[in-house]
Design a protein around this motif. Structure first.
Motif, PDB file in Angstrom:
ATOM      1  N   GLN A   1       0.940  -1.386  -0.001  1.00 54.40           N
ATOM      2  CA  GLN A   1      -0.129   0.025  -0.009  1.00 54.40           C
ATOM      3  C   GLN A   1       0.901   1.378  -0.010  1.00 54.40           C
ATOM      4  OE1 GLN A   1      -2.630  -0.092   3.210  1.00 54.40           O
ATOM      5  NE2 GLN A   1      -3.698  -2.289   2.718  1.00 54.40           N
ATOM      6  N   PHE A   2       2.205   1.215   0.201  1.00 54.36           N
ATOM      7  CA  PHE A   2       2.831   2.232   0.666  1.00 54.36           C
ATOM      8  C   PHE A   2       3.041   3.200  -0.741  1.00 54.36           C
ATOM      9  CE2 PHE A   2       7.002   4.451   0.481  1.00 54.36           C
ATOM     10  CZ  PHE A   2       7.077   5.280   1.687  1.00 54.36           C
TER      11      PHE A   2
ATOM     12  N   ALA B   1      -3.592   9.010   5.182  1.00 56.85           N
ATOM     13  CA  ALA B   1      -3.895   8.356   4.020  1.00 56.85           C
ATOM     14  C   ALA B   1      -3.991   6.897   4.116  1.00 56.85           C
ATOM     15  CB  ALA B   1      -2.594   8.670   3.048  1.00 56.85           C
ATOM     16  N   ALA B   2      -3.327   6.291   5.162  1.00 53.97           N
ATOM     17  CA  ALA B   2      -3.164   5.030   5.440  1.00 53.97           C
ATOM     18  C   ALA B   2      -4.766   4.651   6.097  1.00 53.97           C
ATOM     19  CB  ALA B   2      -2.094   4.463   6.418  1.00 53.97           C
TER      20      ALA B   2
ATOM     21  N   ALA C   1       1.900   8.742  -2.651  1.00 52.69           N
ATOM     22  CA  ALA C   1       1.504   9.605  -3.732  1.00 52.69           C
ATOM     23  C   ALA C   1       0.501  10.481  -3.227  1.00 52.69           C
ATOM     24  CB  ALA C   1       0.851   8.564  -4.903  1.00 52.69           C
ATOM     25  N   GLN C   2      -0.134  10.397  -2.195  1.00 49.88           N
ATOM     26  CA  GLN C   2      -1.301  11.063  -1.649  1.00 49.88           C
ATOM     27  C   GLN C   2      -0.433  12.131  -0.775  1.00 49.88           C
ATOM     28  OE1 GLN C   2      -4.588   8.932   0.494  1.00 49.88           O
ATOM     29  NE2 GLN C   2      -4.532   7.626  -1.175  1.00 49.88           N
ATOM     30  N   CYS C   3       0.864  11.922  -0.595  1.00 55.01           N
ATOM     31  CA  CYS C   3       1.700  12.855   0.506  1.00 55.01           C
ATOM     32  C   CYS C   3       2.640  13.375  -0.283  1.00 55.01           C
ATOM     33  CB  CYS C   3       2.035  12.053   1.704  1.00 55.01           C
ATOM     34  SG  CYS C   3       0.559  11.658   2.671  1.00 55.01           S
ATOM     35  N   ALA C   4       2.554  13.601  -1.520  1.00 53.63           N
ATOM     36  CA  ALA C   4       3.834  14.036  -2.469  1.00 53.63           C
ATOM     37  C   ALA C   4       4.391  15.575  -1.956  1.00 53.63           C
ATOM     38  CB  ALA C   4       3.299  14.132  -3.904  1.00 53.63           C
TER      39      ALA C   4
ATOM     40  N   LYS D   1      -7.585   6.402   5.514  1.00 56.29           N
ATOM     41  CA  LYS D   1      -8.463   6.147   4.484  1.00 56.29           C
ATOM     42  C   LYS D   1      -8.398   4.872   3.515  1.00 56.29           C
ATOM     43  CE  LYS D   1      -7.754  11.069   3.531  1.00 56.29           C
ATOM     44  NZ  LYS D   1      -7.523  11.851   2.558  1.00 56.29           N
ATOM     45  N   ARG D   2      -7.238   4.761   3.476  1.00 58.85           N
ATOM     46  CA  ARG D   2      -6.921   3.346   2.557  1.00 58.85           C
ATOM     47  C   ARG D   2      -7.568   2.070   3.365  1.00 58.85           C
ATOM     48  NH1 ARG D   2      -6.594   0.060  -1.033  1.00 58.85           N
ATOM     49  NH2 ARG D   2      -4.710  -0.578  -1.988  1.00 58.85           N
ATOM     50  N   ALA D   3      -7.564   2.191   4.521  1.00 57.95           N
ATOM     51  CA  ALA D   3      -7.962   1.059   5.329  1.00 57.95           C
ATOM     52  C   ALA D   3      -9.394   0.877   5.527  1.00 57.95           C
ATOM     53  CB  ALA D   3      -7.245   1.177   6.790  1.00 57.95           C
ATOM     54  N   LYS D   4     -10.135   1.707   4.979  1.00 59.90           N
ATOM     55  CA  LYS D   4     -11.585   1.860   5.196  1.00 59.90           C
ATOM     56  C   LYS D   4     -12.085   1.167   3.989  1.00 59.90           C
ATOM     57  CE  LYS D   4     -12.368   5.757   8.319  1.00 59.90           C
ATOM     58  NZ  LYS D   4     -12.669   6.881   8.620  1.00 59.90           N
TER      59      LYS D   4
END
Length: 70
Positions: free
Chosen positions: A16-17, A64-65, A22-25, A67-70
């Protein structure tokens, strides 16, 4: 802390990294610029020189992590 589940969870987080990164560029770029600016020449990076930028990057990664986990 051993067992097959530990490695499976770790592998999944590593997969997932790239998406999370990318969301934290913007935050990553700001932190990188700060580190570069404070380590000109042979200077070493010292603790807390870029703490503001690091905290922003850390917060972004965490959000971001989540949000990704949901």
């Amino acid at each position: 802390m051993s067992g097959p589940n530990v490695w499976s969870r770790s592998r999944e987080k590593l997969r997932q990294f790239p998406e999370v990164f990318a969301q934290c560029a913007g935050e990553a770029a700001a932190y990188g610029k700060c580190v570069t600016a404070t380590t000109k020449g042979r200077q070493e990076l010292h603790k807390d020189l870029c703490v503001k930028e690091f905290e922003a990057l850390k917060t972004c990664f965490t959000n971001a992590a989540k949000k990704r986990a949901k």
